[in-house]
Design an enzyme around this catalytic site. Structure first.
Site, PDB file in Angstrom:
ATOM      1  N   HIS A 120       0.863  -1.138  -0.028  1.00 47.70           N
ATOM      2  CA  HIS A 120      -0.102   0.119   0.006  1.00 47.70           C
ATOM      3  C   HIS A 120       0.775   1.373  -0.052  1.00 47.70           C
ATOM      4  O   HIS A 120       2.064   1.003   0.498  1.00 47.70           O
ATOM      5  CB  HIS A 120      -0.937   0.246   1.058  1.00 47.70           C
ATOM      6  CG  HIS A 120      -0.370  -0.282   2.472  1.00 47.70           C
ATOM      7  ND1 HIS A 120      -0.452  -1.377   3.293  1.00 47.70           N
ATOM      8  CD2 HIS A 120       0.466   0.362   3.470  1.00 47.70           C
ATOM      9  CE1 HIS A 120       0.226  -1.502   4.328  1.00 47.70           C
ATOM     10  NE2 HIS A 120       0.941  -0.266   4.446  1.00 47.70           N
ATOM     11  N   GLU A 171      -3.493   3.881   1.940  1.00 45.61           N
ATOM     12  CA  GLU A 171      -3.917   4.038   3.343  1.00 45.61           C
ATOM     13  C   GLU A 171      -3.660   5.546   3.541  1.00 45.61           C
ATOM     14  O   GLU A 171      -2.759   6.170   3.536  1.00 45.61           O
ATOM     15  CB  GLU A 171      -2.482   3.295   4.235  1.00 45.61           C
ATOM     16  CG  GLU A 171      -2.659   3.619   5.912  1.00 45.61           C
ATOM     17  CD  GLU A 171      -1.555   2.887   6.452  1.00 45.61           C
ATOM     18  OE1 GLU A 171      -1.614   3.439   7.830  1.00 45.61           O
ATOM     19  OE2 GLU A 171      -1.014   2.244   5.866  1.00 45.61           O
ATOM     20  N   HIS A 189       1.898  11.772  -9.159  1.00 47.57           N
ATOM     21  CA  HIS A 189       0.700  11.362  -8.883  1.00 47.57           C
ATOM     22  C   HIS A 189       0.401   9.973  -8.649  1.00 47.57           C
ATOM     23  O   HIS A 189       1.529   9.135  -8.507  1.00 47.57           O
ATOM     24  CB  HIS A 189       0.200  11.521 -10.294  1.00 47.57           C
ATOM     25  CG  HIS A 189       0.683  10.913 -11.554  1.00 47.57           C
ATOM     26  ND1 HIS A 189       1.619  11.592 -12.361  1.00 47.57           N
ATOM     27  CD2 HIS A 189       0.858   9.711 -11.939  1.00 47.57           C
ATOM     28  CE1 HIS A 189       2.265  10.753 -13.175  1.00 47.57           C
ATOM     29  NE2 HIS A 189       1.347   9.447 -13.194  1.00 47.57           N
ATOM     30  N   GLU A 237      -3.723  10.163 -12.187  1.00 52.65           N
ATOM     31  CA  GLU A 237      -3.676  10.064 -13.714  1.00 52.65           C
ATOM     32  C   GLU A 237      -4.529   9.024 -14.106  1.00 52.65           C
ATOM     33  O   GLU A 237      -4.249   7.604 -13.602  1.00 52.65           O
ATOM     34  CB  GLU A 237      -2.461   9.756 -14.318  1.00 52.65           C
ATOM     35  CG  GLU A 237      -2.223   9.665 -15.792  1.00 52.65           C
ATOM     36  CD  GLU A 237      -0.756   9.277 -16.244  1.00 52.65           C
ATOM     37  OE1 GLU A 237      -0.561   9.475 -17.426  1.00 52.65           O
ATOM     38  OE2 GLU A 237       0.081   8.754 -15.607  1.00 52.65           O
TER      39      GLU A 237
END
Length: 379
Positions: A120, A171, A189, A237
């Protein structure tokens, strides 16, 4: 002689930002060779279970079938003392250097065989409920779980497109009373694969979201993309692709030396360079690093802008968490590659989940999490 890895103290762990970890896992026992090594290093035999951390963590690179004399960096020969007893003498410093080099090579080879996966990505938001609503209604994510830690004054929310044991997730961290963060210009991004970019963009607009780049074909390519922002200003994106098991597919970070970063992530993290693309007209080069093909795995997109070597990282983006079978070996390999281990490997106080944290050459933080401990938490 190989250095011993100390157990992390509570003070070194206290400054570490919260992770999604809450299970217990004892340190797996070392094999008989490790036990012999500990005894030899301490000059006497000892009980392996006596709790001495220097014995329990004595050696990491030793895994494979390397003779103990090589592991110790010594070659012993028996000499007869005047009283008739036997003593041992050590080999030359050259032998020590050779054996250390063998151990170092073993450590780096182990990295490529470790079972690793991007688990994550962690970042901070100013309004947790507002962000959850945006991600679920506009980006199609699901709220997987939520955890409030009032004594530490923060709340976590985990969102994604599938179970955490098999998918890359986000998270979100909300710190009580903090409603705004500086994202900086180093973070780029997140990438999300969708089947219809235009449809997703229209949905974002309908929900009051911000679209910063309308759908269009990537210059020099054929992929349709668009850019949107979440309520805190983090960019996403949108990439038009067919069905994929990993829609949350990219984390883009800017670096000051692309070749240096690629070399570091290959050696220390065991990632593969999936592809590299130079865009001289726009004056940037990107390298995609990961543990498998882009259409099935989350990847790290490293971007080098011509002539720029440093960036403002802000205080919003935190880190990527990566699963590993052994945090101790992972930390040692990072050190061998010149990385900065900022949290020595070991169990977190009160949680007992084993982790280690490091910085890459540009100062981007990553956390390695014990695979078994992570799965136990999810149970």
């Amino acid at each position: 002689m190989l250095a011993l890895l100390p157990l992390p103290s509570s003070s070194s762990s206290s400054s570490f930002s919260p992770l999604c970890l809450s299970t217990q896992k004892n340190i797996s026992p070392f094999n008989s060779n490790s036990l012999k090594l500990s005894s030899l290093q301490n000059g006497s035999s000892s009980n392996w279970s006596d709790g001495n951390p220097s014995r329990r963590l004595a050696l990491f690179q030793l895994g494979a079938a390397i003779p103990e004399s090589h592991l110790l960096g010594v070659r012993t020969s028996k000499l007869l003392r005047g009283d008739g007893n036997v003593m041992e003498s050590s080999a030359s410093p050259k032998m020590t250097q050779v054996s250390t080099a063998i151990a170092d090579q073993n450590a780096l080879e182990w990295v490529n065989n470790d079972k690793r996966r991007m688990l994550h990505v962690v970042y901070r938001v100013g309004d947790l409920e507002k962000t959850i609503k945006f991600y679920t209604e506009c980006l199609g994510m699901k709220l997987l779980r939520k955890r409030d830690i009032p004594e530490e004054r923060y709340t976590n929310a985990f969102l994604g497109y599938g179970p955490e044991d098999s998918n890359f997730t986000v998270e979100l961290t909300y710190n009580y009373g903090v409603d705004k963060y500086n994202i900086g210009n180093g973070f780029g991004h997140f990438g999300i694969a969708v089947e219809d970019v235009a449809k997703t963009v229209n949905l974002v607009k309908a929900k009051g979201g911000r679209v910063t780049q309308e759908p269009g074909i990537v210059k020099g390519g054929s992929t349709i993309t668009a850019f949107v922002e979440d309520p805190d200003g983090y960019k996403f994106e949108l990439l038009q692709r067919g069905p994929t098991p990993e829609p949350m597919c990219q984390v883009m970070l800017r670096v000051g030396d692309l070749d240096r970063s690629i070399n570091f992530y290959k050696k220390a993290f065991g990632m593969q360079l999936l592809r590299k693309r130079d865009n001289p007209e726009s004056k940037y080069t990107v390298g995609f690093m990961g543990y498998g093909p882009e259409d099935k795995n989350a990847v790290l997109e490293l971007t080098y802008n011509y002539g720029i070597t440093e960036y403002d990282k802000g205080n919003g983006y935190a880190q990527i968490a990566i699963g590993t079978n052994d945090v101790y070996k992972s930390a040692e390999a990072i050190k061998l590659c010149g990385g900065n281990v900022i949290l020595e490997p070991g169990p977190l106080p009160g949680i007992n989940t084993k982790i280690t944290a490091c910085l890459d050459p540009d100062g981007w933080k990553s956390v390695f999490v014990d695979n078994v401990d992570f799965l136990r938490e999810l149970e």
